[in-house]
Design a protein around this motif. Structure first.
Motif, PDB file in Angstrom:
ATOM      1  N   CYS B  13      29.188  26.368  -9.287  1.00  0.00           N
ATOM      2  CA  CYS B  13      29.783  26.680 -10.589  1.00  0.00           C
ATOM      3  C   CYS B  13      29.541  28.150 -10.942  1.00  0.00           C
ATOM      4  N   HIS B  15      30.472  31.253 -14.246  1.00  0.00           N
ATOM      5  CA  HIS B  15      30.885  31.413 -15.639  1.00  0.00           C
ATOM      6  C   HIS B  15      32.286  31.990 -15.769  1.00  0.00           C
ATOM      7  N   ASP B  16      32.698  32.736 -14.752  1.00  0.00           N
ATOM      8  CA  ASP B  16      33.903  33.545 -14.893  1.00  0.00           C
ATOM      9  C   ASP B  16      34.567  33.633 -13.508  1.00  0.00           C
ATOM     10  N   LEU B  17      35.745  33.035 -13.372  1.00  0.00           N
ATOM     11  CA  LEU B  17      36.388  32.994 -12.055  1.00  0.00           C
ATOM     12  C   LEU B  17      36.828  34.376 -11.578  1.00  0.00           C
ATOM     13  N   LYS B  18      37.287  35.197 -12.511  1.00  0.00           N
ATOM     14  CA  LYS B  18      37.762  36.533 -12.123  1.00  0.00           C
ATOM     15  C   LYS B  18      36.592  37.385 -11.607  1.00  0.00           C
ATOM     16  N   GLU B  19      35.481  37.285 -12.328  1.00  0.00           N
ATOM     17  CA  GLU B  19      34.277  38.005 -11.927  1.00  0.00           C
ATOM     18  C   GLU B  19      33.791  37.506 -10.563  1.00  0.00           C
ATOM     19  N   GLN B  21      35.620  36.144  -8.230  1.00  0.00           N
ATOM     20  CA  GLN B  21      36.553  36.593  -7.196  1.00  0.00           C
ATOM     21  C   GLN B  21      36.281  38.042  -6.813  1.00  0.00           C
ATOM     22  N   ASN B  37      44.488  25.590 -10.852  1.00  0.00           N
ATOM     23  CA  ASN B  37      44.408  26.245 -12.155  1.00  0.00           C
ATOM     24  C   ASN B  37      44.383  25.229 -13.293  1.00  0.00           C
ATOM     25  N   LEU B  64      34.902  26.643 -12.243  1.00  0.00           N
ATOM     26  CA  LEU B  64      34.583  27.165 -13.562  1.00  0.00           C
ATOM     27  C   LEU B  64      33.697  26.152 -14.274  1.00  0.00           C
ATOM     28  N   SER B 130      27.003  35.029 -11.545  1.00  0.00           N
ATOM     29  CA  SER B 130      26.660  33.871 -12.370  1.00  0.00           C
ATOM     30  C   SER B 130      25.262  33.345 -12.084  1.00  0.00           C
TER      31      SER B 130
END
Lengths: 282, 155
Positions: B13, B15-19, B21, B37, B64, B130
């Motif tokens: 898991c 906190h932030d998928l963009k971060e 990636q 998504n 996420l 994360s």
């Protein structure tokens, strides 16, 4: 930077090294390499799979509980189908509850799964993939009469559950796309909002003509031959399958009586297993 | 002969998928293999929102976190929080990896020397944004032939 390397090992914190070591050896079936072979301040046990990968158990006073958000946190063992059957037997022999797959509805044909937790609550998925995942599956429905030409508007996609295919009418004519995903034999659905077919098992997407969109390297959805009789009835032979590299207009059968599927340049596949549609899914 | 061939993937898991990636693909060089998504039918039916990355020969399903996920202290670079994933590189490339982590301003601990009677050589330890703990090491058994890793699958 590119890692350009390989997975080495999974370190797992445990509260009772003897107990957990027994679990990973006797239940999961790993091999013991030895104790305290790694630079850790606490007692460790190093276990082996048949590949280069290892599991390192580290004894700690307390393992942090999984957060409420931890439902997605897991690790998956990949076993052969034979190993999977033996693992299931071991679980039962050792008194575990019959292992279940909590996400059975997401699984493709030939995909075997069960979930198991180690003595400290670490969640593991045990999975195996049988040959059925890549076999050509027939529906046993034979030739299906779909309806008259005029019942299918240009641009329409009609799911024919009985024969496990989609009847597509595009600008070139009719196509019958087998609904079996070419990745691992999941059953695709037509998502008209996104103008694509979608396989919920592993996320593969195919455009309206059944051509794969993505980076998993899947082949296009297979074709069942279409013919149109003299009365204008659209017929689909669900007992024959053709593989293709992409879409070309010649694959479509013109929307007129007497038109037949032209298989030139396409490779016919042999049906290896009949998977009739169950009543529940019709 | 073990009764398990391999680990095939892990779900973790963030906190932030963009971060995530940017870290796994941008910093560690992972390759995006798939994504689920917020709007797909199976997500609406309860499947996690996640992305799948191939890192080396391993698949990470990075989900996420739907609610609060505890973070280790900022200055703790080596730990497990239950589990830690370790990746191996050839000994000849180990120093390059350390330089890459330094260039990317990823704080790390190490290199740490492992006992010579074990299969591991040296490790460095760090975290993703994360707080998931990671490790890169070289191994003394890098020339040994083992059973091959099966193809990755976005399962």
């Amino acid at each position: 930077m590119a890692l350009n390397g390989a997975f080495s090992h999974l370190t797992i914190e445990v509260t009772d090294l003897d107990k957990s070591e027994a679990f990973y050896l006797d239940v999961i079936g790993l091999d013991l390499l030895g104790r305290d072979l790694v630079a850790e301040d606490r007692p460790t046990s190093l276990l082996a799979m048949n590949t280069r990968q290892r599991v390192l158990l580290v004894e700690v006073p307390e393992v942090p509980p999984y957060p409420a958000s931890g439902g997605s946190i897991h690790h998956a063992w990949l076993l052969t189908v034979k190993q999977f059957a033996k693992a299931r037997d071991r679980l039962e022999a050792l008194g575990y509850e019959p292992a279940i797959d909590p996400r059975q509805s997401f699984r493709a044909v030939g995909e075997f799964n069960m979930d198991i937790h180690d003595p400290d609550g670490h969640r593991f998925q045990i999975q195996a993939f049988g040959d059925e995942g890549t076999e050509i599956l027939g529906s046993g429905a034979g030739t299906v009469a779909c309806g008259k030409i005029g019942e299918f508007a240009p641009g329409s996609v009609t799911r024919i559950a009985k024969g496990r295919f989609f009847l597509v009418r595009n600008a070139d004519g009719f196509l019958a796309l087998s609904a079996w995903c070419t990745h691992k034999n999941g059953i695709t659905t037509w998502q008209k909002e996104s103008w694509h077919y979608y396989c919920p098992f592993h996320g593969a997407k195919f455009d309206a003509n059944g051509v794969y969109k993505g980076d998993m390297g899947c082949q296009p959805l297979r074709l069942n031959p279409v013919s149109i009789d003299d009365d204008g009835t659209v017929l689909v032979d669900t007992g024959r399958f053709f593989a293709r590299e992409g879409y070309s207009p010649s694959q479509a059968v013109p929307a007129r009586p007497g038109a037949v599927f032209q298989c030139g340049g396409l490779r016919e596949l042999t049906v290896s297993l009949e998977r009739p549609v169950s009543k529940a899914r019709e | 002969m073990a009764q398990a061939e391999t680990l095939s993937h892990s779900g973790i898991c963030v906190h932030d998928l963009k971060e995530a990636q940017e870290f796994y693909c941008g910093v560690l060089g992972a390759e995006m293999k798939g994504a689920v998504n917020f709007y797909t039918e199976d997500t609406l039916n309860g499947r996690s929102v996640h992305q799948a990355y191939a890192l080396g020969d391993y698949l990470f399903a990075v989900a996420l976190a739907p609610d609060f996920m505890p973070m280790p202290p900022k200055d703790q670079l080596r730990g497990a929080m239950g589990v830690r994933h370790a990746f191996t590189v050839a000994k000849a490339r180990f120093d390059q990896m350390i330089e890459s982590l330094t260039r990317a301003e990823v704080p790390f601990e190490g290199p740490v020397d492992h006992p010579e009677n074990g299969p591991f050589g040296q490790s460095v330890y760090f975290k993703d944004p994360s707080g998931n703990f990671l490790e890169i090491l070289w191994r003394r058994d890098e020339d040994v032939t083992y059973a091959p890793i099966p193809d990755l699958d976005v399962g």
